[in-house]
Design a protein around this motif. Structure first.
Motif, PDB file in Angstrom:
ATOM      1  N   ASN A 288       0.806  -1.226   0.000  1.00  0.00           N
ATOM      2  CA  ASN A 288       0.000   0.000   0.000  1.00  0.00           C
ATOM      3  C   ASN A 288       0.839   1.276   0.000  1.00  0.00           C
ATOM      4  N   ASP A 289       2.155   1.129   0.111  1.00  0.00           N
ATOM      5  CA  ASP A 289       3.017   2.306   0.066  1.00  0.00           C
ATOM      6  C   ASP A 289       3.187   2.736  -1.390  1.00  0.00           C
ATOM      7  N   GLU A 290       2.764   3.946  -1.694  1.00  0.00           N
ATOM      8  CA  GLU A 290       2.740   4.403  -3.083  1.00  0.00           C
ATOM      9  C   GLU A 290       4.133   4.746  -3.616  1.00  0.00           C
ATOM     10  N   TYR A 291       5.041   5.123  -2.745  1.00  0.00           N
ATOM     11  CA  TYR A 291       6.348   5.565  -3.236  1.00  0.00           C
ATOM     12  C   TYR A 291       7.219   4.394  -3.702  1.00  0.00           C
ATOM     13  N   GLU A 293       6.677   0.871  -2.166  1.00  0.00           N
ATOM     14  CA  GLU A 293       6.191  -0.349  -1.516  1.00  0.00           C
ATOM     15  C   GLU A 293       7.084  -0.731  -0.334  1.00  0.00           C
ATOM     16  N   LEU A 294       7.546   0.305   0.363  1.00  0.00           N
ATOM     17  CA  LEU A 294       8.440   0.112   1.505  1.00  0.00           C
ATOM     18  C   LEU A 294       7.652   0.325   2.792  1.00  0.00           C
ATOM     19  N   SER A 295       7.732  -0.647   3.696  1.00  0.00           N
ATOM     20  CA  SER A 295       6.978  -0.585   4.953  1.00  0.00           C
ATOM     21  C   SER A 295       7.583   0.435   5.911  1.00  0.00           C
ATOM     22  N   GLN A 296       6.866   0.688   7.013  1.00  0.00           N
ATOM     23  CA  GLN A 296       7.396   1.589   8.039  1.00  0.00           C
ATOM     24  C   GLN A 296       8.645   0.992   8.671  1.00  0.00           C
ATOM     25  N   PRO A 350      15.421  -0.642  -4.907  1.00  0.00           N
ATOM     26  CA  PRO A 350      15.217  -1.114  -6.282  1.00  0.00           C
ATOM     27  C   PRO A 350      13.735  -1.202  -6.630  1.00  0.00           C
ATOM     28  N   ALA A 351      13.414  -0.790  -7.854  1.00  0.00           N
ATOM     29  CA  ALA A 351      12.012  -0.750  -8.282  1.00  0.00           C
ATOM     30  C   ALA A 351      11.845  -1.455  -9.627  1.00  0.00           C
ATOM     31  N   TYR A 352      12.511  -2.610  -9.783  1.00  0.00           N
ATOM     32  CA  TYR A 352      12.376  -3.356 -11.029  1.00  0.00           C
ATOM     33  C   TYR A 352      10.975  -3.944 -11.173  1.00  0.00           C
ATOM     34  N   TYR A 353      10.408  -4.380 -10.042  1.00  0.00           N
ATOM     35  CA  TYR A 353       9.119  -5.069 -10.073  1.00  0.00           C
ATOM     36  C   TYR A 353       8.143  -4.410  -9.105  1.00  0.00           C
ATOM     37  N   LYS A 354       6.866  -4.594  -9.372  1.00  0.00           N
ATOM     38  CA  LYS A 354       5.823  -4.073  -8.496  1.00  0.00           C
ATOM     39  C   LYS A 354       4.987  -5.244  -7.996  1.00  0.00           C
ATOM     40  N   GLY A 355       4.619  -5.191  -6.695  1.00  0.00           N
ATOM     41  CA  GLY A 355       3.752  -6.222  -6.137  1.00  0.00           C
ATOM     42  C   GLY A 355       4.441  -7.528  -5.824  1.00  0.00           C
ATOM     43  N   MET A 356       5.782  -7.521  -5.681  1.00  0.00           N
ATOM     44  CA  MET A 356       6.531  -8.751  -5.393  1.00  0.00           C
ATOM     45  C   MET A 356       7.179  -8.649  -4.014  1.00  0.00           C
ATOM     46  N   GLU A 357       6.566  -9.318  -3.040  1.00  0.00           N
ATOM     47  CA  GLU A 357       7.074  -9.257  -1.671  1.00  0.00           C
ATOM     48  C   GLU A 357       8.505  -9.768  -1.576  1.00  0.00           C
ATOM     49  N   LYS A 358       8.799 -10.857  -2.257  1.00  0.00           N
ATOM     50  CA  LYS A 358      10.120 -11.474  -2.124  1.00  0.00           C
ATOM     51  C   LYS A 358      11.235 -10.588  -2.690  1.00  0.00           C
ATOM     52  N   ALA A 359      10.863  -9.629  -3.562  1.00  0.00           N
ATOM     53  CA  ALA A 359      11.878  -8.789  -4.192  1.00  0.00           C
ATOM     54  C   ALA A 359      12.138  -7.493  -3.435  1.00  0.00           C
ATOM     55  N   LYS A 360      11.346  -7.194  -2.409  1.00  0.00           N
ATOM     56  CA  LYS A 360      11.503  -5.913  -1.711  1.00  0.00           C
ATOM     57  C   LYS A 360      12.728  -5.939  -0.814  1.00  0.00           C
TER      58      LYS A 360
END
Length: 474
Positions: A288-291, A293-296, A350-360
């Motif tokens: 849900n993080d728009e910038y 996808e990085l959590s608090q 890195p922002a290669y992919y969107k919606g991929m938890e394992k890649a964050k």
């Protein structure tokens, strides 16, 4: 991928099956160099994996012990046993360093620090993963004149694809080494032989290899991320393999941060992620993080690394030469800020992919491969955990090229810079090391700082060759 042993019994079977006569006991000294002693394979028994081998004079190893407490034991780690393909009949095994006389684990063994860090994070409920990108140069030859420094010092680099080469039909111009195909890329065969060796004999999963930005044979090898100690073992193994493969071809592989003037230096950008202890949830991911996808929690981790970034420099950029790399204009991180995809920032998300938890994950860009990976990764983890503990705000991300930003704007944004010398970095480490103390004992911190102070002091005494050019007529 080879069938590598995991247990002592499997390691013994491995030695027998492959007709191994000799085993290299390998360990890492405090500055980060790989050391070894070779013993008969016949000395290995199930018991020897518990008791180890009393073969080490610790007083002769940089940063270890004094002459009156020098007897030390090397205890093999069975899961690191592997063949050395360029020396038939020989295997290697990475070892833990223990005090002699049954006095337990040696406090200044760098691998012990990484193991302690893994236990610490487990107690906190976490597991971390590291993925370093190792850059290097492969030269044809280096001539060094330093036998009598009083009469002058100097060096000359020979590299077949460099603009100054007299032998090559194809050259790579400065900053144009990313990614020319062969025959312009003239060291691809060396890199391929190295990665094939890593895969076939040492169990690596290689993700990529390529020529890097600089001329003169700069390259990179990336392997699959793993847990801290395993990743640090792999860094040492990769450096060992590449140097030996290059030497076999009469060439020189170096991980020195800045060996040539006027082009990019060599880094070890390190990807980091933090998960729950069971490995089921990436604590840095928030869809849900728009910038980014990085959590608090991810932001606190970034905050911790930025807060302690100047002190970390003494560990992850640990040579005087490291600070010749860390200058604006050569893709080296100088500014302690974070961003999405911005390579002028110390931390990139890195922002290669969107919606991929394992890649964050984050990419921490200051480290270089002259660092001791056991200490460097452990220090990164402790800065990250300190950020979570203190809920450190990383500030707003900076998405513009900071190299082109005015000094006035950098002051307005309160942008901090990394240290400009090893001495400055050591000053920072001396004043900011509380975050390390749950894992880094006072013995290793004191020995490390003393060792690096002496290194800086000695190198400070030598006139630089270019000082003759600039100042001879004063």
């Amino acid at each position: 991928m080879p069938e590598l042993p995991k247990t002592p019994s499997e390691a013994l079977e491995f030695l027998k099956k492959n007709n191994i006569k000799w085993v290299d006991l390998q360990f890492t000294d405090l500055p980060g160099r790989l050391q070894h002693i070779t013993i008969p394979a016949s000395e290995f028994t199930e018991e020897s994996f518990k008791t180890g081998f009393g073969k080490l004079d610790g007083s002769s190893i940089k940063g270890f012990t004094t002459i009156y407490e020098s007897d030390m034991v090397l205890r093999p780690v069975a899961s690191t046993m592997a063949l050395i393909p360029w020396t038939p009949g020989v295997a290697r095994v990475i070892t833990e360093v223990h005090w002699g006389g049954g006095r337990g684990r040696f406090e200044r063994d760098p691998r012990n620090i990484a193991e302690t860090a893994e236990k610490h994070q487990e107690n906190e409920g976490y597991v971390s993963f590291f993925g370093p990108e190792l850059e290097f140069f492969i030269f044809d030859k280096v001539e060094l004149d330093a036998a009598l420094p009083q009469s002058g010092t100097g060096y000359k680099v020979y590299a077949r694809e460099a603009p100054w080469s007299k032998n090559g039909s194809f050259i790579i111009r400065y900053k144009e080494g990313y990614y020319p195909a062969p025959p312009v890329d003239q060291v691809m065969d060396i890199r391929l032989e190295a990665i094939n060796t890593l895969v076939d004999y040492f169990g690596f999963y290689i993700e990529a290899t390529h020529h890097e930005v600089a001329t003169a044979g700069q390259g990179e090898i990336d392997f699959r991320f793993s847990t801290m100690v395993d990743t640090a073992d792999k860094v040492q193994t990769l450096k060992y393999v590449l140097k030996n493969v290059a030497a076999k071809h009469g060439m020189v592989a170096t991980f020195m941060p800045k060996p040539i003037y006027g082009d990019n230096g060599t880094g070890m950008h390190t990807h980091f992620s933090l998960w729950t202890k069971d490995g089921k949830k990436n604590l840095m991911y928030d869809p849900n993080d728009e910038y980014a996808e990085l959590s608090q929690i991810g932001r606190y981790i970034v905050g911790g690394l930025l807060e302690h970034g100047r002190a970390l420099s003494a560990i992850v950029s640990p040579t005087t030469n490291s600070y010749r790399r860390l200058i604006p204009g050569f893709e080296a991180p100088v500014y302690l800020v974070w961003s999405k995809s911005n390579r002028s920032a110390a931390i990139r998300i890195p922002a290669y992919y969107k919606g991929m938890e394992k890649a964050k994950r984050l990419e921490y860009r200051p480290p270089d491969p002259s660092s001791n990976p056991y200490l460097g990764f452990a220090a990164m983890l402790m800065a990250a955990l300190d950020g979570i503990k203190k809920k450190t705000d990383p500030g707003d991300p900076i998405d513009e090229n900071i190299y082109h930003m005015s000094e006035e704007k950098k002051k307005q944004l309160k942008i901090k810079e990394l240290p400009r010398s090893l001495d400055e970095a050591l000053d920072e480490l001396e004043s900011d090391n509380e975050f390390l103390k749950p894992v880094f004992n006072s013995s290793i911190l004191s020995a490390y700082i003393d060792l690096k102070r002496e290194e800086a002091r000695v190198l400070q005494q030598y006139p630089h060759p270019m000082e003759i050019y600039y100042y001879l007529d004063v």
